[in-house]
Design a protein around this motif. Sequence first.
Motif, PDB file in Angstrom:
ATOM      1  N   ASN A 163       0.000   0.969 -15.416  1.00 35.91           N
ATOM      2  CA  ASN A 163      -0.203   0.524 -14.047  1.00 35.91           C
ATOM      3  C   ASN A 163       0.486   1.495 -13.100  1.00 35.91           C
ATOM      4  OD1 ASN A 163      -1.373  -1.744 -15.161  1.00 35.91           O
ATOM      5  ND2 ASN A 163       0.305  -3.128 -14.661  1.00 35.91           N
ATOM      6  N   GLU A 164      -0.064   1.616 -11.892  1.00 35.47           N
ATOM      7  CA  GLU A 164       0.609   2.392 -10.863  1.00 35.47           C
ATOM      8  C   GLU A 164       1.189   1.443  -9.808  1.00 35.47           C
ATOM      9  OE1 GLU A 164       1.932   4.864  -9.459  1.00 35.47           O
ATOM     10  OE2 GLU A 164       1.779   6.207 -11.186  1.00 35.47           O
ATOM     11  N   VAL A 165       1.730   2.004  -8.733  1.00 34.93           N
ATOM     12  CA  VAL A 165       2.495   1.217  -7.769  1.00 34.93           C
ATOM     13  C   VAL A 165       1.636   0.204  -7.019  1.00 34.93           C
ATOM     14  CG1 VAL A 165       3.905   1.330  -5.678  1.00 34.93           C
ATOM     15  CG2 VAL A 165       4.209   3.036  -7.498  1.00 34.93           C
ATOM     16  N   ALA A 166       0.498   0.641  -6.474  1.00 28.55           N
ATOM     17  CA  ALA A 166      -0.333  -0.254  -5.673  1.00 28.55           C
ATOM     18  C   ALA A 166      -1.093  -1.226  -6.563  1.00 28.55           C
ATOM     19  CB  ALA A 166      -1.315   0.560  -4.837  1.00 28.55           C
ATOM     20  N   PRO A 167      -1.347  -2.451  -6.083  1.00 28.15           N
ATOM     21  CA  PRO A 167      -2.180  -3.372  -6.862  1.00 28.15           C
ATOM     22  C   PRO A 167      -3.571  -2.775  -7.064  1.00 28.15           C
ATOM     23  CG  PRO A 167      -1.844  -4.171  -4.613  1.00 28.15           C
ATOM     24  CD  PRO A 167      -0.909  -3.035  -4.807  1.00 28.15           C
ATOM     25  N   GLY A 168      -4.091  -2.919  -8.284  1.00 28.10           N
ATOM     26  CA  GLY A 168      -5.408  -2.366  -8.599  1.00 28.10           C
ATOM     27  C   GLY A 168      -5.400  -0.889  -8.897  1.00 28.10           C
ATOM     28  N   GLN A 169      -4.203  -0.271  -8.963  1.00 26.51           N
ATOM     29  CA  GLN A 169      -4.092   1.168  -9.171  1.00 26.51           C
ATOM     30  C   GLN A 169      -3.509   1.463 -10.555  1.00 26.51           C
ATOM     31  OE1 GLN A 169      -1.124   3.282  -6.860  1.00 26.51           O
ATOM     32  NE2 GLN A 169      -2.508   5.011  -6.521  1.00 26.51           N
ATOM     33  N   PHE A 170      -4.026   2.527 -11.190  1.00 27.61           N
ATOM     34  CA  PHE A 170      -3.625   2.855 -12.558  1.00 27.61           C
ATOM     35  C   PHE A 170      -3.540   4.370 -12.714  1.00 27.61           C
ATOM     36  CE2 PHE A 170      -6.078  -1.005 -12.290  1.00 27.61           C
ATOM     37  CZ  PHE A 170      -5.238  -1.937 -12.890  1.00 27.61           C
ATOM     38  N   GLU A 171      -3.062   4.802 -13.882  1.00 24.65           N
ATOM     39  CA  GLU A 171      -2.912   6.243 -14.119  1.00 24.65           C
ATOM     40  C   GLU A 171      -3.162   6.568 -15.588  1.00 24.65           C
ATOM     41  OE1 GLU A 171       0.850   9.157 -14.520  1.00 24.65           O
ATOM     42  OE2 GLU A 171       0.517   8.492 -12.455  1.00 24.65           O
ATOM     43  N   ILE A 172      -3.709   7.760 -15.811  1.00 27.28           N
ATOM     44  CA  ILE A 172      -3.821   8.313 -17.157  1.00 27.28           C
ATOM     45  C   ILE A 172      -3.330   9.754 -17.114  1.00 27.28           C
ATOM     46  CG2 ILE A 172      -6.221   9.036 -16.790  1.00 27.28           C
ATOM     47  CD1 ILE A 172      -6.644   8.578 -19.836  1.00 27.28           C
ATOM     48  N   ALA A 173      -2.647  10.161 -18.174  1.00 31.24           N
ATOM     49  CA  ALA A 173      -2.151  11.533 -18.259  1.00 31.24           C
ATOM     50  C   ALA A 173      -2.478  12.098 -19.631  1.00 31.24           C
ATOM     51  CB  ALA A 173      -0.638  11.567 -18.019  1.00 31.24           C
ATOM     52  N   PRO A 174      -3.285  13.144 -19.703  1.00 34.15           N
ATOM     53  CA  PRO A 174      -3.556  13.798 -20.979  1.00 34.15           C
ATOM     54  C   PRO A 174      -2.415  14.724 -21.364  1.00 34.15           C
ATOM     55  CG  PRO A 174      -4.764  14.895 -19.250  1.00 34.15           C
ATOM     56  CD  PRO A 174      -4.062  13.742 -18.609  1.00 34.15           C
ATOM     57  N   MET A 175      -2.456  15.247 -22.575  1.00 33.29           N
ATOM     58  CA  MET A 175      -1.455  16.197 -23.022  1.00 33.29           C
ATOM     59  C   MET A 175      -1.672  17.548 -22.339  1.00 33.29           C
ATOM     60  SD  MET A 175      -1.299  15.298 -27.099  1.00 33.29           S
ATOM     61  CE  MET A 175       0.004  16.508 -27.411  1.00 33.29           C
ATOM     62  N   PHE A 176      -0.611  18.361 -22.310  1.00 31.86           N
ATOM     63  CA  PHE A 176      -0.712  19.697 -21.735  1.00 31.86           C
ATOM     64  C   PHE A 176      -1.705  20.538 -22.531  1.00 31.86           C
ATOM     65  CE2 PHE A 176       2.840  18.396 -19.424  1.00 31.86           C
ATOM     66  CZ  PHE A 176       3.209  19.354 -18.495  1.00 31.86           C
ATOM     67  N   GLU A 177      -2.482  21.338 -21.794  1.00 34.49           N
ATOM     68  CA  GLU A 177      -3.424  22.274 -22.406  1.00 34.49           C
ATOM     69  C   GLU A 177      -3.423  23.562 -21.592  1.00 34.49           C
ATOM     70  OE1 GLU A 177      -7.157  20.022 -23.994  1.00 34.49           O
ATOM     71  OE2 GLU A 177      -6.760  19.301 -21.973  1.00 34.49           O
ATOM     72  N   ARG A 178      -4.072  24.585 -22.145  1.00 28.86           N
ATOM     73  CA  ARG A 178      -4.285  25.777 -21.336  1.00 28.86           C
ATOM     74  C   ARG A 178      -4.980  25.380 -20.043  1.00 28.86           C
ATOM     75  NH1 ARG A 178      -5.884  31.196 -24.696  1.00 28.86           N
ATOM     76  NH2 ARG A 178      -4.252  31.100 -26.275  1.00 28.86           N
ATOM     77  N   ALA A 179      -4.616  26.063 -18.973  1.00 24.17           N
ATOM     78  CA  ALA A 179      -5.083  25.641 -17.658  1.00 24.17           C
ATOM     79  C   ALA A 179      -6.603  25.595 -17.556  1.00 24.17           C
ATOM     80  CB  ALA A 179      -4.508  26.564 -16.590  1.00 24.17           C
ATOM     81  N   ASN A 180      -7.292  26.600 -18.116  1.00 18.84           N
ATOM     82  CA  ASN A 180      -8.753  26.615 -17.983  1.00 18.84           C
ATOM     83  C   ASN A 180      -9.394  25.467 -18.755  1.00 18.84           C
ATOM     84  OD1 ASN A 180      -7.893  28.172 -20.310  1.00 18.84           O
ATOM     85  ND2 ASN A 180     -10.040  28.708 -20.613  1.00 18.84           N
ATOM     86  N   ILE A 181      -8.813  25.099 -19.910  1.00 17.05           N
ATOM     87  CA  ILE A 181      -9.339  23.968 -20.681  1.00 17.05           C
ATOM     88  C   ILE A 181      -9.000  22.660 -19.973  1.00 17.05           C
ATOM     89  CG2 ILE A 181      -9.320  22.812 -22.931  1.00 17.05           C
ATOM     90  CD1 ILE A 181      -8.352  25.461 -24.129  1.00 17.05           C
ATOM     91  N   ALA A 182      -7.765  22.568 -19.485  1.00 19.45           N
ATOM     92  CA  ALA A 182      -7.344  21.355 -18.782  1.00 19.45           C
ATOM     93  C   ALA A 182      -8.230  21.083 -17.567  1.00 19.45           C
ATOM     94  CB  ALA A 182      -5.888  21.485 -18.348  1.00 19.45           C
ATOM     95  N   SER A 183      -8.639  22.132 -16.885  1.00 19.68           N
ATOM     96  CA  SER A 183      -9.503  21.974 -15.722  1.00 19.68           C
ATOM     97  C   SER A 183     -10.861  21.395 -16.116  1.00 19.68           C
ATOM     98  CB  SER A 183      -9.694  23.326 -15.032  1.00 19.68           C
ATOM     99  OG  SER A 183     -10.583  23.222 -13.937  1.00 19.68           O
TER     100      SER A 183
END
Length: 538
Positions: free
Chosen positions: A141-161
């Motif tokens: 969950n994130e701070v605001a009601p109805g708000q959430f977050e996902i974070a993937p693992m670190f990758e090379r920048a071009n792949i992450a993009s």
Amino acid sequence: WDVTSPAYILENPNGNTLCIPTVFVSMTGEALDHKTPLLRSQQAMGEHAERILKLFGHSNFDHIVSFCGPEQEYFLVDRHFFLARPDLINAGRTLFGAKPPKGQEFDDHYFGAVPERVLGFMMDTERELFKLGIPAKTRHNEVAPGQFEIAPMFERANIASDHQQLLMTTFKTIAKKHGMECLFHEKPFAGVNGSGKHVNFSLGNSQFGSLLVPGDTPHENAQFLAPPAIISIFLGDQLADVFEQIAKGAATSSKGKGSMIIGVDTLPVLPTDPGDRNRTSPFAFTGNRFEFRAPGSMQTVAAPMVTINTIMAESLDYIATVLEKEVADGTDFDQAVQQLLTDIITEHGAVVFNGDGYSEEWQTEAAVRGLPNLKTTLDALPELIKPEALELFDKYKVFNDREMHSRYEIGLEQYALTIHVEAKLSLELASTVVLPAALRYQTEVAQNVAALKAAGMTPSTTLLEDISAPIADLVAALAELKKGIESDSAVNVLEEAEHAKSLLPAMDAVRAAADTLEGIVADDLWPLPTYQEMLYIL
């Protein structure tokens, strides 16, 4: 497929190899995408990072690349509510909406359990992301009601993009299957936190790992100390202490790890990290990376990564050039590094700030330090075509003059188009949805007052006056907004953007009147789903 190259290499069932390009350039070679400049900037940054590593005695190592770990914030709303809000459908954000009685002040959503319906959505998205090779790591969950977050693992920048774009598309698709809509707009709801996309940046390779890891004794790790001094804003207590020592001549110590004593016999004494976190800093060092918190949640991570890579390329180029010259002149290497770091910290110390980035005091202090404070899009976009920016990106072959000017003009065009769409939506919704509902309620109240008078009573007219005043304000604001929309005489893209900006006060006035009416008009007559419904019913 080969995800380390600028293209995906696929093999179909017949054994034929298919190459699907992921870069787009013009007939004359100019970049038309975000991927090409990202690859160019990564190449420039890696070249100069490798020069410094060689000065430190390293050899036979893989190319240095930038890594990116984006944190994606988003809102989820029930799709029935979404489809009843033309502003969400067309603009991605609400143009009207009174603040609910309860917002995010209790932090109960942030610290609470993920709602069951949302958890089902999250699990389905993670399964789909796994099929696409996207390594999702964190969800909450994130701070605001109805708000959430996902974070993937670190990758090379071009792949992450690439993966970031796929992630957003996947979320949109899966949300619909769960009867919800996923909103990536930076500010879909006024009065509560907006959504960002924190870009965590580091550089390194498979042999060294992250080159931004300070180790247990950062004052002794000159290889670590060199790069971040140029671009850091928040350093944390440990690094700030080391950098202050360097500015005075030499770093001889580092703040070590402390202990966290909880006061419960059954719990062990836990070590505390000597680093720190500052949630108010737009660019913070957080242990082994820099976290850039300014990008919006709809934005591609490629754009900020291009800028960070290019800044790093210039800084590393400068450091390598100075050290190479000093070594060639016979200066002791450690002494040359010490003097260089002292010079850098002295010259660029104004960008280091470990306090509250949201405070009014910092706004004043930043101005005294000569730091730019670009508050609007039209203030920021001209920075793209300033001589120093054009020179920087051209020097490291990331953007040429035409590519920079095209991005400036596209930015202006997008700004103008976005505001014009929102202005027309405001005019339409307020005229055909909000105002008719308010007039119906005004009529009901007026009929009630008349009926009571006919019955010989002396009714209060306060409610009638309360509803009539914002109706008059709304009518006046709508007239002003309509006049503004129709008065567009722009002949170029800059004038279009300036005209769009001029519509904002009228749009704000329309919203203020509409939001006031939402708090007065009977609930059974109000036609739009409210914030209270959209944020809390999942």
